[in-house]
Design a protein around this motif. Sequence first.
Motif, PDB file in Angstrom:
ATOM      1  N   VAL A   1       0.844  -1.194   0.000  1.00 44.28           N
ATOM      2  CA  VAL A   1       0.000   0.000   0.000  1.00 44.28           C
ATOM      3  C   VAL A   1       0.879   1.244   0.000  1.00 44.28           C
ATOM      4  O   VAL A   1       1.789   1.377   0.838  1.00 44.28           O
ATOM      5  CB  VAL A   1      -0.931   0.011   1.233  1.00 44.28           C
ATOM      6  N   ALA A   2       0.637   2.138  -0.945  1.00 44.00           N
ATOM      7  CA  ALA A   2       1.269   3.458  -0.927  1.00 44.00           C
ATOM      8  C   ALA A   2       0.473   4.327   0.044  1.00 44.00           C
ATOM      9  O   ALA A   2      -0.670   4.700  -0.228  1.00 44.00           O
ATOM     10  CB  ALA A   2       1.265   4.071  -2.319  1.00 44.00           C
ATOM     11  N   VAL A   3       1.052   4.594   1.193  1.00 42.05           N
ATOM     12  CA  VAL A   3       0.341   5.321   2.246  1.00 42.05           C
ATOM     13  C   VAL A   3       0.220   6.784   1.841  1.00 42.05           C
ATOM     14  O   VAL A   3       1.215   7.429   1.490  1.00 42.05           O
ATOM     15  CB  VAL A   3       1.078   5.180   3.595  1.00 42.05           C
ATOM     16  N   ARG A   4      -0.995   7.304   1.858  1.00 44.56           N
ATOM     17  CA  ARG A   4      -1.243   8.693   1.466  1.00 44.56           C
ATOM     18  C   ARG A   4      -1.411   9.616   2.674  1.00 44.56           C
ATOM     19  O   ARG A   4      -1.195  10.820   2.566  1.00 44.56           O
ATOM     20  CB  ARG A   4      -2.500   8.780   0.598  1.00 44.56           C
ATOM     21  N   ALA A   5      -1.818   9.052   3.808  1.00 46.50           N
ATOM     22  CA  ALA A   5      -1.976   9.860   5.021  1.00 46.50           C
ATOM     23  C   ALA A   5      -1.942   8.948   6.237  1.00 46.50           C
ATOM     24  O   ALA A   5      -2.340   7.782   6.170  1.00 46.50           O
ATOM     25  CB  ALA A   5      -3.272  10.659   4.992  1.00 46.50           C
ATOM     26  N   ALA A   6      -1.445   9.485   7.344  1.00 43.04           N
ATOM     27  CA  ALA A   6      -1.468   8.806   8.636  1.00 43.04           C
ATOM     28  C   ALA A   6      -2.000   9.802   9.660  1.00 43.04           C
ATOM     29  O   ALA A   6      -1.984  11.018   9.427  1.00 43.04           O
ATOM     30  CB  ALA A   6      -0.077   8.325   9.020  1.00 43.04           C
TER      31      ALA A   6
END
Length: 334
Positions: free
Chosen positions: A32-37
């Motif tokens: 998964v390409a993380v876009r926000a945390a």
Amino acid sequence: MRSYHLDSGAGLDGLSIRKHEDPVPGPGQVLVAVRAASLSFRELMVLRGDYVLPVKPDVVPVSDGAGEVVALGPGVSSVRAGDRVMATLFPSWQDGPFGGGHLAQLGGSLDGMLTELALLDEKALVPVPGHLSYQEAATLPCAAVTAWNALTGDGAGLRAGQTVVLQGSGGVSLFALRFAKALGARVIATTSGPAKASRLAGLGADEVVDYRATPDWPGEVRELTGGRGADRVVDVAGLLEQSLKAVAIAGHVACVGFVSDTAPPIDPRVLFASGATLRAVAVGSRAQFLEMNRVIEANGLRPVIDRAFAFDDAPAAYRYYASGEAFGKVVITI
């Protein structure tokens, strides 16, 4: 790819960023390409070294994130490349009661979401509600699922017309406010000061009690409920004896957490006099996450976000969140 790392107890000075080779998903895994945390109180506990569950050395921190599926391992069938997803905090907890077999958790004993690419189990993934952005979706896995479990996870569940007391304006309480109103409940919120009281009222709280102006807030709750007390209390502060004094006979107190190392003890006479169920809440299962998302989508609910920071500014996001100034979630955009 770049990832943040830290050792539990090292504090913010121990947070570092490093480069790695992009991971390759194995059987049953998804990249998964993380876009926000987003940050929750547990992240501060990990920094301090007093988180209640194991944290591995050099962990990639943060349990909450949302992103886009970019690669699939062999045998993966439930998601496709391009899907927008979130991951459950406890990846193995699919349904049913929580137990020792589900203790592995993101940002603790497993690497978390403060990274550009996350390798996750297919079974841990949950689709992002269609109307939410990545930033909004990143706020759901810990605080929102905890709030949903606190209101509905005891079997009976919050029902329309019942009264629930919510403490403060942290992430769990703000989500619980949205969910309780969507379920048709009356909400009494407690807070400190008129500014926060006004914002809570604007979000739908039916009554707001300023506990600084009215230290006996349980007595005020009973006044507001004709002496009966609230059907439910979501306790995020660890002030359980006060919550038990505010709840109705045979009511329900969900213990979500505590904000002090020395929480006051509970007088067993108060517990017996209340006749209430006192339940500790540890986030929730994937099944509860999916159930919560259906309510979010059906009602068009959106989380309250206070501020977003860039990935390179993650330490500043931690500092701001730790200051206690935020009203709503603090998000890190990746």
